[in-house]
Design an enzyme around this catalytic site. Structure first.
Site: not given
Ligand code: ADP
Ligand code: TRP
Length: 321
Positions: A110, A189, A192
């Protein structure tokens, strides 16, 4: 068995969130006592707009319920409706070595992406440990990027138990290997915050455009593609299409003769129909927001009873009570 997971209200939910966390969480709600929450305290580390947080929180609630979270099976609530978790966070910070937090990839990523390193962002995993430990959780379904945070939780719980006597249950992460990391439109990956997400409930035209815009290489349709399994559209198809359909398309791509345009069109059609039931359910829920608010309020009341008990146990053990 107690199952727990959380998701931040930091933007629209996407295929990575769905396959990495929500779908496994929905499946697990039949196998034990599930606690799922919207991590609005966590979202404060990177989102500084109150209106947006409020809107995202309702959106996450709608998305999760539309995707099959069943409030008669799972306890569903907003993190900040159980403020006990912040008190437990303090107890845990005092047994969390700085080095453990300094090593966290998520924090380093981050910062590298340009977020300013506020203290909350650094202490994020300690709040997450409190989330998990305060419900005596056994299993935590998450995507692979969250595995390290669950490991931090285990370390902190073990340390507290050693210092003050057995207080916390030691949790296990549950990671579906085949969907551990869902790739985004750029092959990284899906996230959001990376601008590469395909939303679960994206608008039809915009999502079609996004999928048709997936960048492929310049090989002609006729050319055989021995690396078909690495193709981004194939990887996403495997998630949203019946397995024989995905296999057939992969086979045709490998053999030569299937163009990327047709492949992407198939991906869009399967994506759209995969979520069609959930989409209809979401529209119904949106017309009944007071039902959703009610679900969250009832969930918080239930969650608070457990949280209070575990917090009291920790205060007793550490000489605060
Ligand atoms: P982001 O990275 O989009 O902000 P979050 O950190 O809010 O997503 O993640 C919420 C949940 O979704 C977590 O359990 C995270 O491991 C899962 N997650 C987020 N992005 C992925 C991805 N690309 N593949 C698999 N799981 C994901
Ligand atoms: N950090 C998680 C994420 O960004 C969200 C979260 C907060 C969480 N507390 C949790 C996940 C407890 C599992 C358990 O995805």
């Amino acid at each position: 068995m107690r199952i727990l997971s959380g998701i931040q209200p930091s933007g629209a939910l996407h295929l990575g969130n769905y396959f990495g966390m929500m779908k496994p969480a929905v499946e697990l709600q039949h196998q034990g006592e599930a606690y799922y929450f919207i991590a609005n305290y966590h979202s404060m580390t990177s989102l500084f707009d109150a209106q947006e947080r409020r809107k995202n929180t309702l959106d996450v609630a709608l998305d999760f319920l539309a995707c099959g979270l069943d409030p008669s099976k799972a306890v569903f609530f907003r993190q900040s409706d159980v403020p006990e978790v912040t008190e437990l966070t303090w107890l845990l910070t005092t047994v969390t070595p700085m080095g453990l937090l300094e090593r966290c990839h998520s924090y380093k990523d981050k910062i590298a992406k340009g977020l300013s390193p506020n203290h909350g962002l650094f202490a994020y995993p300690v709040l997450m440990a409190a989330d998990i430990l305060i419900y005596d959780s056994n299993v935590v379904p998450v995507g692979r990027d969250q595995k390290q945070h669950v490991e931090v939780t285990r370390d902190v719980a073990i340390k507290f138990n050693e210092l003050y006597g057995t207080t916390f249950v030691i949790p296990e992460p549950r990671i579906g290997e085949e969907v551990a990391v869902v790739p985004g439109t750029d092959g990284q990956k899906m996230s959001k915050s990376y601008g590469n997400a395909i939303d679960i409930f994206g608008e039809e035209k915009a999502t079609r455009k996004k999928i048709m815009g997936l960048v492929m290489d310049s090989r002609s349709p006729a050319e055989p593609k021995p690396d078909a399994d690495k193709n981004l559209a194939i990887q996403l198809l495997k998630l949203v299409a019946p397995s024989e359909v995905a296999k057939d398309l992969e086979h045709r791509l490998r053999a030569g003769g299937l163009g990327y345009g047709d492949l992407k069109k198939a991906l869009f059609e399967h994506y759209w129909s995969y979520f069609s039931t959930a989409r209809a359910k979401r529209a119904e829920l949106l017309a009944n927001v007071s039902y959703v608010q009610n679900v969250l309020a009832e969930g918080a009341a239930k969650a608070r009873i457990v949280a209070r008990k575990v917090l009291d146990r920790a205060k007793e053990a550490s000489g605060l009570n």
